[in-house]
Design an enzyme around this catalytic site. Structure first.
Site, short mmCIF file in Angstrom:
data_model
loop_
_atom_site.label_atom_id
_atom_site.label_comp_id
_atom_site.label_asym_id
_atom_site.label_seq_id
_atom_site.Cartn_x
_atom_site.Cartn_y
_atom_site.Cartn_z
CE1 TYR A 99 3.87 5.13 2.33
CE2 TYR A 99 4.13 3.77 0.38
CZ TYR A 99 3.47 4.77 1.05
OH TYR A 99 2.41 5.41 0.47
CD GLU A 145 -0.81 0.05 -4.23
OE1 GLU A 145 -1.69 0.80 -3.79
OE2 GLU A 145 0.31 0.46 -4.57
CG ASN A 203 0.14 6.71 3.11
OD1 ASN A 203 0.74 7.62 2.55
ND2 ASN A 203 -0.36 5.68 2.44
CD GLU A 204 -2.51 8.05 -0.35
OE1 GLU A 204 -2.25 8.56 -1.44
OE2 GLU A 204 -2.66 6.83 -0.19
CD GLU A 284 1.61 8.11 -2.91
OE1 GLU A 284 0.64 7.74 -3.62
OE2 GLU A 284 1.85 7.62 -1.80
CE1 TYR A 351 1.98 1.31 -8.34
CE2 TYR A 351 2.70 3.19 -9.62
CZ TYR A 351 1.85 2.63 -8.71
OH TYR A 351 0.86 3.41 -8.14
#
Length: 653
Positions: A99, A145, A203-204, A284, A351
């Site tokens: 990103y 996030e 994005n999405e 993803e 993560y």
């Protein structure tokens, strides 16, 4: 990476457990659609495109399947960029996905930074030199996030702005950003000799309520204007039909994302409804998951990840693993989710990724490498080792004093007077803390409720009367507390921004007091609002740590200090700076700095995260390191910190 995980409901860890049925026949059908090897079709050298006849990506005329992993340059100290990229390459990846965080580069409107940690061109050079292709996701919205999903908080100064839409105010800011960013990116495109094989638009977007096709068309035109018509554009959405309906557009290849417990066949059948031919792509594959404060640490089992990756590669699908190296939400950069209540994300963005927050290859990495080796040649040689860690031991911290004692230093410009509360954004302070001060009118000699039923505290308010701590108001959790005071007493609310919502319909997430607050039945008015430049002051070397030998004689029994926001500091030496972890055991919640660098938020009282990662790049060899702590609630009777050589994450809630 967005919190919903491919359209999944965010309950618990946010991963919906759905078992696939017998996939044998379904996988065989999908295999007919995607060739694993290349054919005889040719194209110009240095070209990357979608081959709709052979249902694959075409790289220089040959079918190409990427095996990629996500890494965020803004979450990894630059000194470690090469180390993390090398480990990803040695794991068998042939690409990375990254990103670009707009708010990391344009903190102030019209002022852009591409130096140091913001030097994405250097990051792209390193990726290419390492032998990795790049899948670029420049947003403008990225989720990740990250605070406000990568959008600058100053956009919210306009209270009527419609984010992620064709609102002219929003588009003007996007245009200005892309006019600066994209020309820097253009030399790195694959057909220009660089590593970038594809560029994601938005994005999405199908998960967002605006569903504004004019907005998508504007972005598509903007990217083509600056990068040319040759660049391969794509979109990513969850694996639900309604998400792709609003997230896709002709001229941008539609891909999906989903986790290890999702039905692969069903997910790709959704993609095929929008892309009847071309490569199957999971942009993803969730090989881990994020952590929230107050929620058990997330783990995705190794066997789930390896099984899913094997099935995807066997299908000939291209796949990106999110995250492959998670990193850290240093400073105030963490985002938050809203799913029935506000849920801030931890400082650690580990993560449960194949490479740990601190750069250690995990069992998960080696298991994934073994899977990848069944489908493509992986680099020979040993995996680079974990970064060296060192336990520097105990650091004694000395109380510098309550935050209110230093108000003139922390807010040198003084207060802004306002009849009603102003938000962080209206005050042009976008992160950290602000102080709201008024006076008690009419008296509250008996316990009187302070608060609002309208949830106006975004996100926590530390309440003091005449400097005496009264308690905490917390968004969605503690809407009222009882306080006492006499008419004319000073009432202070120290407001903490705990991170802006980064996903969903609640992204217009203003911070501070976002409405009126009452004492008893009376709305409080006539506020003095102090912006606090805490980071600037701490970076200048304040407060000077106290040194010297302890006084002789027996030590008295320690007593807990008075509660309330208080600064502490201490020093330790690191003749050879190495990575370490700071553990504030016995403290409650606050912020910690190392040599003026903001390591992030600690909240061991709520968990699960106990230690904060300290990269060696913020330590010094030639002088003592200074630890500065702002404890917001209650420091321990013996204020110390431990510097340990390993991460500590518990299930404490």
């Amino acid at each position: 990476g967005r919190g919903a995980g491919g359209g999944k409901v965010r309950a618990g860890r946010g991963v919906t457990e759905r078992r696939s049925g017998d996939m044998g026949l379904n996988i065989w059908i999908l295999l007919l659609l995607v060739p694993v090897s290349g054919g005889a079709t040719s194209s110009d050298p240095g070209m990357f495109a979608v081959d709709y006849e052979r249902n694959c990506f075409s790289k220089n005329g040959s079918c190409f399947q990427y095996v990629s992993g996500s890494i965020h340059y803004f979450r990894v100290p630059p000194v470690y960029w090469q180390d993390r990229l090398q480990k990803m390459y040695m794991a068998g990846l042939n690409a990375i996905q990254m990103y670009v965080a707009w708010n990391f580069h344009e903190l102030t409107p019209g002022v852009f930074d591409f130096t140091g940690w913001q030097d994405i061109e250097q990051f792209l050079h390193l990726a290419q030199d390492t032998g990795l292709l790049v899948i670029l996701r420049p947003g403008p919205y990225i989720c990740a996030e990250w605070d406000l999903g990568g959008l600058p908080a100053w956009l919210l100064q306009n209270s009527s702005i419609s984010l992620r839409s064709s609102d002219p105010v929003y588009l003007a800011a996007v245009d200005r950003w892309f006019e600066v960013l994209l020309p820097r990116i253009k030399p790195f495109l694959y057909h220009n000799g660089g590593p970038i094989i594809s560029v994601q638009v938005e994005n999405e977007y199908g998960s967002y309520y605006t569903c504004d096709y004019d907005y998508l068309r504007h972005l598509q035109h903007l990217v083509h204007t600056h990068l040319g018509e040759q660049v391969l554009l794509f979109t990513t959405d969850g694996n639900r039909l309604h998400e792709l309906r609003c997230g896709t557009m002709q001229g941008m290849y539609a891909t999906v994302d989903f986790g290890t417990s999702e039905d692969i066949t069903a997910s790709f059948e959704v993609q095929r409804q929008f892309e009847p031919s071309g490569p199957l792509v999971n942009s993803e594959l969730y090989v881990g998951w994020l952590d929230y404060w107050g929620v058990e640490h997330s783990v995705v089992p190794v066997e789930n990840v390896t099984r899913s990756l094997h099935q995807l590669l066997e299908l000939g699908a291209s796949v990106n693993m999110y995250m492959f190296e998670g990193g850290t939400n240093f400073g105030y950069w963490n985002g938050a989710d809203y799913n029935s209540k506000y849920r801030p994300i931890t400082t650690s963005y580990d993560y449960d990724a194949p490479i740990s927050e601190a750069g250690d290859p995990r069992e998960k990495l080696h298991a994934l490498r073994s899977v990848i080796a069944q489908f493509r040649e992986v680099p020979a040689g040993p995996m680079p080792p974990p970064t060296a860690k060192f336990a520097y031991g105990q650091v004694t911290l000395t109380k510098a004093g309550p935050l209110l004692d230093f108000l003139s230093d922390l807010s040198p410009e003084g207060a802004t007077n306002s009849t009603y509360p102003l938000t962080f954004e209206e005050m042009h302070q976008y992160f950290g803390l602000m102080l709201y001060r008024t006076v008690v009118l009419g008296g509250a000699e008996t316990p009187t409720p302070l608060g609002s039923p309208h949830n106006v505290v975004h996100d926590r308010a530390y309440v003091l009367v005449n400097g005496v701590y009264q308690g905490v108001l917390e968004r969605d959790t503690v809407l009222r507390i009882n306080i006492t005071g006499r008419a004319g007493d000073s009432l202070d609310l120290l407001l903490e921004n705990c991170g802006r919502i980064n996903f969903g319909s609640c992204m217009g997430d203003h911070k501070g007091l976002v409405g009126n607050i009452s004492l008893g039945t009376t709305d409080l008015r006539d506020w003095r609002i102090f912006p606090l430049a805490i980071d600037r002051l701490v970076a200048s070397g304040w407060p000077q740590p106290v040194s010297g030998e302890p006084a002789p004689g027996p030590s008295p029994e320690p007593n807990p200090p008075p509660p309330g926001p208080t600064f502490y500091s201490g020093t330790f030496s690191s003749p050879e700076p190495l990575d370490t972890f700071i553990w504030l055991q016995g403290w409650i919640k606050g912020q910690v700095w190392m040599n003026g660098f903001n390591l992030g938020r600690y909240w061991p009282a709520r968990g699960p995260q106990q230690t904060l990662y300290v990269p060696r790049s913020v330590l010094t060899a030639d002088r003592p390191n200074v630890v500065t702590v702002l404890e917001l609630e209650q420091g321990p009777a013996v204020p110390t910190a431990q510097l340990v050589d390993h991460v500590i994450i518990t299930a404490q809630i």
